[in-house]
Design an enzyme around this catalytic site. Structure first.
Site, short mmCIF file in Angstrom:
data_model
loop_
_atom_site.label_atom_id
_atom_site.label_comp_id
_atom_site.label_asym_id
_atom_site.label_seq_id
_atom_site.Cartn_x
_atom_site.Cartn_y
_atom_site.Cartn_z
N TYR A 1 14.29 -28.21 39.35
CA TYR A 1 14.20 -27.21 40.42
C TYR A 1 13.64 -27.87 41.66
CZ TYR A 1 12.93 -22.69 42.54
OH TYR A 1 12.81 -21.59 43.36
N GLY B 1 14.31 27.83 21.86
CA GLY B 1 14.39 27.64 20.42
C GLY B 1 15.61 26.84 20.00
N ASN C 1 5.98 13.41 16.39
CA ASN C 1 5.32 14.32 17.31
C ASN C 1 4.12 13.70 18.00
OD1 ASN C 1 6.87 16.80 16.90
ND2 ASN C 1 6.13 16.63 14.81
N ARG D 1 2.36 16.38 22.29
CA ARG D 1 1.36 15.61 21.53
C ARG D 1 1.55 14.10 21.62
NH1 ARG D 1 1.36 17.55 15.66
NH2 ARG D 1 3.30 18.62 16.11
N GLY E 1 16.90 14.55 18.00
CA GLY E 1 16.71 13.25 18.63
C GLY E 1 15.40 12.57 18.26
C1 UD1 Z 1 12.54 23.39 12.82
C2 UD1 Z 1 13.12 24.43 11.88
C3 UD1 Z 1 12.34 24.44 10.56
C4 UD1 Z 1 12.40 23.06 9.96
C5 UD1 Z 1 11.88 22.02 10.93
C6 UD1 Z 1 12.12 20.64 10.39
C7 UD1 Z 1 13.90 26.16 13.38
C8 UD1 Z 1 13.67 27.53 13.91
N1 UD1 Z 1 13.01 25.73 12.50
O1 UD1 Z 1 11.20 23.70 13.06
O2 UD1 Z 1 12.92 25.36 9.68
O3 UD1 Z 1 11.63 23.04 8.76
O4 UD1 Z 1 12.61 22.11 12.18
O5 UD1 Z 1 11.51 19.71 11.21
O6 UD1 Z 1 14.89 25.55 13.71
N2 UD1 Z 1 14.46 21.74 20.42
C9 UD1 Z 1 15.27 21.90 21.50
N3 UD1 Z 1 15.21 23.08 22.17
C10 UD1 Z 1 14.39 24.08 21.80
C11 UD1 Z 1 13.57 23.90 20.68
C12 UD1 Z 1 13.62 22.71 20.00
O7 UD1 Z 1 16.04 21.01 21.86
O8 UD1 Z 1 14.41 25.11 22.46
C13 UD1 Z 1 14.52 20.47 19.69
C14 UD1 Z 1 13.20 19.74 19.64
O9 UD1 Z 1 13.08 18.87 20.74
C15 UD1 Z 1 13.29 19.00 18.32
C16 UD1 Z 1 14.18 19.90 17.45
O10 UD1 Z 1 14.85 20.76 18.35
O11 UD1 Z 1 13.96 17.78 18.48
C17 UD1 Z 1 13.39 20.74 16.46
O12 UD1 Z 1 12.44 21.50 17.14
P1 UD1 Z 1 10.99 21.69 16.58
O13 UD1 Z 1 10.23 22.57 17.48
O14 UD1 Z 1 10.41 20.39 16.20
O15 UD1 Z 1 11.32 22.44 15.20
P2 UD1 Z 1 10.42 23.44 14.46
O16 UD1 Z 1 10.37 24.72 15.23
O17 UD1 Z 1 9.16 22.77 14.14
#
Ligand code: UD1
Ligand code: MG
Length: 480
Positions: A409, A99, A245, A32, A122
């Site tokens: 210069y 995940g 995001n 996004r 990050g």
């Molecule tokens: C996650 C939490 C949720 C919480 C929310 C807060 C989980 C399953 N859920 O949600 O409970 O309320 O954060 O913002 O953890 N990332 C990776 N690798 C991956 C997936 C994600 O590095 O495979 C990183 C993303 O880049 C990001 C962070 O992890 O920086 C969180 O991922 P994001 O998808 O934003 O979290 P949510 O699933 O929305």
């Protein structure tokens, strides 16, 4: 001068207890953002989002930071070491991204067993070090501890399910029942746990959920099933866990960050004419009785001494302005790493430009449309109008006339101009460097000076004035 840093989150010495190893999740794509730049490298206050997270890790005296990269991994790995300071930085790649639990699984081999792991993202730049310190203190090196926050609209977030006070589980929005969706307390995406335990728990995660992902949040259920107590620390302010995001989020967090910096400055006693109209993209260190008018922008490291006044619409980067100096409106002071120094009691502007290596002594005056680069002006020297001083050493009390310049210069190399004390350079002079003007000399207006001048002498180098008395101006011809 009482020095207060606006950006650096200070913590004096490493806290007692287990060493902290941070896992920074940074593998997500950030679709996004609609940008070719990886999300964690998007800039907030002139620093990548992940750079903010790294500086928070430094404030916590983290032993190491393990960054989990995926999308744009090479770019992220190249950019982040510049922001790690003394903290050991490791990168692990997560391909594909299955995940948040999977991300931490990838980090496990890089995590020592004897520490506690703090999981950060990050793309969440505004978490306060003090909040994380409280989280770590509550965990006490023993308990899985979550950072939570109450949100008026918790849609999309993992909900904190409690039994009485005890945390039982985090249920992701997509997996939650109607009753669970009514819970306003959400998981902020930040947790701490002893490494040994966290490693054991993440090894047990599965993808048995609505998103078919390894959820890090499932470690809560696993810990509880083992009889472990899970604790939560509630952040007072949703900004502390706010992620980026989209460009909209980035702009909102930029404003929130600037608001925070302005409030910190006000709390230190810095007088801001309008806290909504200042931008600090770096660190701003202020003494007592500093006044800053509207629309000023500070970049890099800027130090303002006691009683300094900054007029409206100024831009200052990497510079020191000493006590009592005044910068009038619309000045551009750009130290760009090299630095600029404005001495005590000096007056600069309006509309002046000080470039890298400009060194103004006490009570120096630099006026409108004057540019100074790699040049020092000693106490009381003045260049008040329309001038250029580049690669120059200017003595005390020199007066540098309107429209005069150093021609530093020659088309290939830069050369120095030395102007000794008490020289008076008239208007519209060109000083062709290398050149040396002896003390107390006067340079007649309009002179092009190519040879060194003697101390105390009047030097003039221009065409002699002649009068042609019988000369007739052309007369306009009548149209045919
Ligand atoms: C996650 C939490 C949720 C919480 C929310 C807060 C989980 C399953 N859920 O949600 O409970 O309320 O954060 O913002 O953890 N990332 C990776 N690798 C991956 C997936 C994600 O590095 O495979 C990183 C993303 O880049 C990001 C962070 O992890 O920086 C969180 O991922 P994001 O998808 O934003 O979290 P949510 O699933 O929305
Ligand atoms: Mg997700």
């Amino acid at each position: 001068m009482s020095l207060m840093e606006s950006r650096t989150q200070t913590a004096s010495s490493a806290p007692p207890g287990l060493a902290i190893d941070v896992v920074m999740m940074a593998a997500g794509k950030g679709t996004r953002m609609k940008s070719a730049i990886p999300k964690v490298l998007q800039m907030l206050a002139h620093m990548p989002l992940a750079g903010h997270v790294l500086s928070t890790a430094q404030a916590l005296h983290a032993r190491s930071v393990v960054v989990v990269t995926g999308h744009g991994a090479a770019q992220v790995e190249a950019a982040l070491p510049a922001f790690a300071g003394q903290t050991a930085l490791h990168f692990v790649r997560q391909e594909p991204q299955l995940g948040t639990g999977h991300a931490v699984q990838m980090a496990v081999p890089a995590l020592p067993d004897d520490g506690q792991v703090l999981v950060l993202s990050g793309d969440v730049p505004l978490t306060r070090a003090s909040t994380l310190q409280a989280l770590v203190a509550l965990s006490a090196g023993q308990h899985l501890t979550l950072l939570t926050v109450d949100l008026p609209d918790p849609t999309g977030y993992g909900r904190i399910v409690r039994n009485g006070q005890a945390v039982q589980a985090i249920v992701e929005h997509k997996d939650a029942s109607e009753a669970q969706r009514a819970i306003g307390e959400i998981y902020g995406g930040i947790l701490v746990a002893p490494a040994r335990l966290l490693k054991r728990w993440v090894a047990q995660l599965d993808q048995d959920n609505a998103q078919k992902e390894f959820y890090l949040t499932d470690v809560v259920r696993i810990a509880v099933s083992e009889g472990a107590q899970v604790l939560a620390h509630k952040a007072g302010d949703a900004l502390e866990v706010a992620g980026v995001n989209s460009a909209q989020h980035l702009a909102e967090l930029e404003r929130a960050y600037q608001h925070r910096v302005a409030q910190d400055l006000l709390a230190q006693g810095v007088r801001l004419k309008d806290p909504a109209r200042i931008d600090v993209r770096g660190s701003l260190v202020c003494g007592a009785d500093v006044d800053i008018d509207v629309n000023c922008l500070f970049e890099g490291r800027v130090v303002l001494g006691d009683g300094v006044r900054i007029g409206a619409n100024c831009m200052l980067s990497d510079c020191t302005v000493e006590a009592g100096a005044e910068i009038l409106p619309f000045c551009h002071i750009e130290g760009l790493g090299t630095g600029v120094r404005v001495g005590a009691g000096a007056r600069v502007g309006p509309f002046a430009r000080l470039r890298p290596g400009a060194e103004l002594g006490e009570d120096v005056h630099i006026g409108n449309f004057v540019e100074v680069k790699n040049a020092s002006l000693a106490r009381g020297a003045k260049a008040n109008h329309l001038a250029y001083l580049g690669d120059a050493t200017v003595g005390e009390r020199v007066n540098f006339g309107a429209g005069s310049i150093t021609a530093n210069y020659d088309g290939a190399n830069k050369h120095r101009t030395v102007i000794e004390a008490d020289v008076h350079v008239g208007s519209n002079c060109v000083l062709v460097a290398p050149i040396h003007l002896g003390a107390g000399g006067t340079i007649g207006a309009g002179s092009t000076i190519t040879k060194d001048t003697a101390a105390g002498a009047l030097t003039v180098a221009r065409g002699k004035q002649v009068a042609i008395t019988h000369w007739k101006r052309a007369v306009k011809q009548p149209k045919a």
